[in-house]
Enzyme design. Structure first.
Site, PDB file in Angstrom:
ATOM      1  N   CYS A  70      -1.334   9.657   2.695  1.00 20.37           N
ATOM      2  CA  CYS A  70      -1.404   8.964   0.710  1.00 20.37           C
ATOM      3  C   CYS A  70      -2.291   8.990  -0.295  1.00 20.37           C
ATOM      4  O   CYS A  70      -2.374   9.631  -0.919  1.00 20.37           O
ATOM      5  CB  CYS A  70      -1.275   7.029   0.768  1.00 20.37           C
TER       6      CYS A  70
ATOM      7  N   GLU B  36       1.095  -1.348  -0.220  1.00 11.91           N
ATOM      8  CA  GLU B  36      -0.617  -0.094   0.036  1.00 11.91           C
ATOM      9  C   GLU B  36       0.825   0.819   0.018  1.00 11.91           C
ATOM     10  O   GLU B  36       1.461   1.177   1.204  1.00 11.91           O
ATOM     11  CB  GLU B  36      -0.584  -0.321   0.886  1.00 11.91           C
TER      12      GLU B  36
HETATM   13  P1  NAD Z   1       8.519   4.739   3.471  1.00  7.95           P
HETATM   14  O1  NAD Z   1       9.121   3.812   2.453  1.00  7.95           O
HETATM   15  O2  NAD Z   1      10.671   5.659   4.261  1.00  7.95           O
HETATM   16  O3  NAD Z   1       9.437   3.901   5.256  1.00  7.95           O
HETATM   17  C1  NAD Z   1       7.513   2.982   5.538  1.00  7.95           C
HETATM   18  C2  NAD Z   1       8.306   2.245   6.252  1.00  7.95           C
HETATM   19  O4  NAD Z   1       9.053   1.143   5.665  1.00  7.95           O
HETATM   20  C3  NAD Z   1       8.519   2.361   7.645  1.00  7.95           C
HETATM   21  O5  NAD Z   1       8.469   1.594   8.395  1.00  7.95           O
HETATM   22  C4  NAD Z   1      10.382   2.139   7.311  1.00  7.95           C
HETATM   23  O6  NAD Z   1      11.450   1.967   8.301  1.00  7.95           O
HETATM   24  C5  NAD Z   1      10.129   0.880   6.263  1.00  7.95           C
HETATM   25  N1  NAD Z   1      11.779   0.540   4.747  1.00  7.95           N
HETATM   26  C6  NAD Z   1      12.138   1.429   4.394  1.00  7.95           C
HETATM   27  N2  NAD Z   1      12.529   1.256   3.381  1.00  7.95           N
HETATM   28  C7  NAD Z   1      12.549  -0.200   3.622  1.00  7.95           C
HETATM   29  C8  NAD Z   1      12.767  -1.703   2.602  1.00  7.95           C
HETATM   30  N3  NAD Z   1      14.540  -1.272   2.072  1.00  7.95           N
HETATM   31  N4  NAD Z   1      12.642  -2.932   3.303  1.00  7.95           N
HETATM   32  C9  NAD Z   1      11.545  -3.025   4.499  1.00  7.95           C
HETATM   33  N5  NAD Z   1      11.049  -1.376   4.881  1.00  7.95           N
HETATM   34  C10 NAD Z   1      11.603  -0.359   4.683  1.00  7.95           C
HETATM   35  O7  NAD Z   1       7.705   5.549   3.502  1.00  7.95           O
HETATM   36  P2  NAD Z   1       7.444   6.475   5.050  1.00  7.95           P
HETATM   37  O8  NAD Z   1       7.965   7.885   4.735  1.00  7.95           O
HETATM   38  O9  NAD Z   1       7.382   6.063   6.358  1.00  7.95           O
HETATM   39  O10 NAD Z   1       5.744   7.526   5.051  1.00  7.95           O
HETATM   40  C11 NAD Z   1       5.163   8.196   3.867  1.00  7.95           C
HETATM   41  C12 NAD Z   1       4.180   7.232   2.286  1.00  7.95           C
HETATM   42  O11 NAD Z   1       3.087   6.051   3.044  1.00  7.95           O
HETATM   43  C13 NAD Z   1       4.200   7.544   1.868  1.00  7.95           C
HETATM   44  O12 NAD Z   1       4.211   7.515  -0.023  1.00  7.95           O
HETATM   45  C14 NAD Z   1       2.300   7.486   1.865  1.00  7.95           C
HETATM   46  O13 NAD Z   1       1.903   8.065   0.331  1.00  7.95           O
HETATM   47  C15 NAD Z   1       2.370   5.723   2.040  1.00  7.95           C
HETATM   48  N6  NAD Z   1       1.309   5.484   2.621  1.00  7.95           N
HETATM   49  C16 NAD Z   1       1.489   4.952   1.989  1.00  7.95           C
HETATM   50  C17 NAD Z   1      -0.451   4.479   2.279  1.00  7.95           C
HETATM   51  C18 NAD Z   1      -1.287   3.130   1.614  1.00  7.95           C
HETATM   52  O14 NAD Z   1      -2.293   2.798   1.907  1.00  7.95           O
HETATM   53  N7  NAD Z   1      -0.952   3.349   0.544  1.00  7.95           N
HETATM   54  C19 NAD Z   1      -0.676   4.547   3.625  1.00  7.95           C
HETATM   55  C20 NAD Z   1      -0.190   5.391   4.677  1.00  7.95           C
HETATM   56  C21 NAD Z   1       1.532   6.136   3.700  1.00  7.95           C
END
Ligand code: NAD
Length: 481
Positions: A288, A254
């Site tokens: 998001c 997501e």
């Molecule tokens: P991010 O991708 O930087 O991090 C999300 C999570 O993934 C964190 O816990 C992070 O530590 C972990 N992570 C980062 N790289 C990783 C990897 N290579 N392998 C495994 N885990 C990893 O995102 P963010 O900045 O924390 O959140 C914002 C993003 O989330 C935005 O793009 C937003 O649109 C999205 N979002 C989507 C939804 C949805 O339902 N589609 C809901 C909320 C947020």
């Protein structure tokens, strides 16, 4: 009345939660968690590592057969009590969210309550889900379809809704008999850490490892993890999808969005502008499904833009613990710099700032509600996810033009249209998105099933689809005797 400050709380040193006990990370390294409104140190968070992940997966593996052996009625009942507990502690969790990522406490409480309602909805879906069905055939034979838990699952969450995203993810996984290793965002570990301790589930059923991608990557590639439910950015989602693909494990991804809004001729421009302001600025645009590309029909554009600018002025920034605050800070300086860069890029290419657009001096990561006009399709603010309180408005000559531009994006998370024309409302379904809202932003309810389009993710969720993803079906065929 204002919410009492919690700034006097001692600086917490966070620990992992594994097998029902708090324990230190094997990495022995810590990062600082800073309140984005004040710059004050809030907590020391462990930088988790592969060894922590191994320990958590082992605890989840040991607990899984016992958890799966509990009747689904009892499991669901236990999770309904979890929902009650979170509802009781919504205020406390909202204050922690405010300290770690700036979300105003009132708004945070509302979304935690929404998360509780969604958890209850998912548990109601579990009660009607066909975990075990037998079909008798005309020739006397029968087929029994069993839906087995996958085993150990991983939940990796972002910082923008730290409690809500966890509740949505863990409910169906646990109800289906899986155990969970949770890795919250390193930018919002406080509320999730408290949440997991509050839930009082059997040891090992729900485990938590703190850290950034150095914990997330070994978790998503772990050979004993059957499914990763990942919520986050497109870039990290691609990495998670690549590792689960290599392991032939499932992923529910997501990811980000760049959601369009189409404002048709004939709508009330002032009321629509207020609705769009809410969709663009709420949670400081860090949703998001925030409205990030606004296409407005020329017939209503002038009145719409003035009303949007007037509405933006009402989104006052401040510390989220003050009940007057509508717009809290952005999560951190890195996020604010990204927003500044996108606005600067737009201005350099000819956009006009009609409201906001200037970073305030002083402490905290604040950014004002901003309205841009004269934007075009090539600007970063119209192509890349912004995740800030920025509303870029493009005037279009026709409904068809607006619809075509709305559909032209690498993302496909959600879309909103405002129209009084029933034919236009029906055409909105052609926008590639997981959900399209007509004349309202947000909403859904029972029966909603969707899967993100394009780069916004993969895997259907909602209703029974979430349980299809959380289980593996097998069939036992018994021949006629
Ligand atoms: P991010 O991708 O930087 O991090 C999300 C999570 O993934 C964190 O816990 C992070 O530590 C972990 N992570 C980062 N790289 C990783 C990897 N290579 N392998 C495994 N885990 C990893 O995102 P963010 O900045 O924390 O959140 C914002 C993003 O989330 C935005 O793009 C937003 O649109 C999205 N979002 C989507 C939804 C949805 O339902 N589609 C809901 C909320 C947020």
């Amino acid at each position: 009345m204002t919410t009492p400050p919690v700034a006097t709380l001692p600086v917490a040193t966070l620990q992992n939660y594994i097998g029902g006990r708090r324990e230190d990370s094997a990495a022995g390294a810590f990062g600082d968690l800073v309140d984005p409104a004040s710059g004050e140190l809030v907590a020391r968070r462990p930088v988790g590592c592969a060894e922590d992940v191994d320990r958590a997966v082992a605890a989840a593996t040991a607990a899984q057969p016992g958890w799966a052996a509990v009747s689904s009625d009892e499991r669901i009942g236990r999770l309904e009590r979890v929902a009650d507990t979170v509802a009781t502690h919504a205020g406390e969790l909202a204050e922690l969210q405010c300290r770690e990522m700036g979300k105003p406490v009132g708004l945070g409480r509302t979304f935690i309550e929404n998360g509780v309602a969604m958890l209850r909805g998912a548990l109601a879906d579990a009660r009607s889900y066909p975990f075990d069905t037998v079909t008798a055939h005309d020739d006397g034979s029968s087929s029994r379809v069993l839906r087995h838990p996958l085993g150990v699952t991983a939940v990796i969450t972002p910082w923008n809704f730290p409690v809500l995203t966890v509740l949505i993810a863990i409910g169906p996984l646990l109800a289906a008999g899986n155990t969970v290793v949770l890795k919250p965002s390193e930018r919002s570990p406080l509320s999730t850490g408290r949440l997991v301790e509050l839930l009082d589930l059997p040891a090992g059923v729900l485990n938590l490892v703190h850290g950034d991608r150095r914990a997330g990557a070994p978790l998503s590639s772990h050979p004993d993890v059957g499914l990763v439910r990942f919520t986050g950015s497109v870039a990290a989602g691609r990495e998670v999808g690549a590792s689960t693909g290599r392991g032939l494990h499932r992923a529910l991804l997501e990811l980000g969005g760049k959601d369009p809004v189409v404002v048709d001729a004939g709508v009330d421009p002032v009321a629509t502008a207020h609705a769009v302001a809410f969709g663009a600025f709420m949670n400081s645009g860090q949703i998001c499904t925030s409205m990030e590309r606004i296409y407005v029909h020329r017939d209503v554009a002038e009145e719409f833009v003035s009303a949007l600018c007037a509405a933006a002025a009402g989104y006052t920034t401040g510390d989220g613990r003050d009940e007057q605050t509508v717009l809290g800070p952005l999560v951190d300086r890195r996020q604010r710099e990204l927003v500044e860069q996108q606005v600067a890029d737009a201005v350099a290419r000819g956009a006009t700032i009609r409201a906001g657009g200037t970073t305030p001096s002083g402490p905290g990561c604040f950014y004002p509600a901003t309205v841009l006009t004269d934007v075009d399709d090539a600007m970063l603010v119209m192509t890349e996810e912004t995740f800030g309180p920025v509303a870029p408005v493009q005037v279009v000559e026709s409904w068809e033009d607006g619809l075509a531009r709305a559909s032209r994006s690498a993302f496909g998370l959600a879309a909103t249209v405002y129209t009084h024309d029933p034919a236009h409302a029906a055409e909105a379904a052609s926008i590639p998105a997981a959900v399209t809202w007509v004349n309202q932003w947000q909403g859904g309810g029972a029966g909603m099933v969707c899967e993100p389009a394009r780069d916004s993710g993969m895997g259907a969720t909602g209703g029974h689809a979430t349980y299809d993803a959380a289980t593996r079906p097998s069939t036992v065929y018994v021949a006629a005797s």
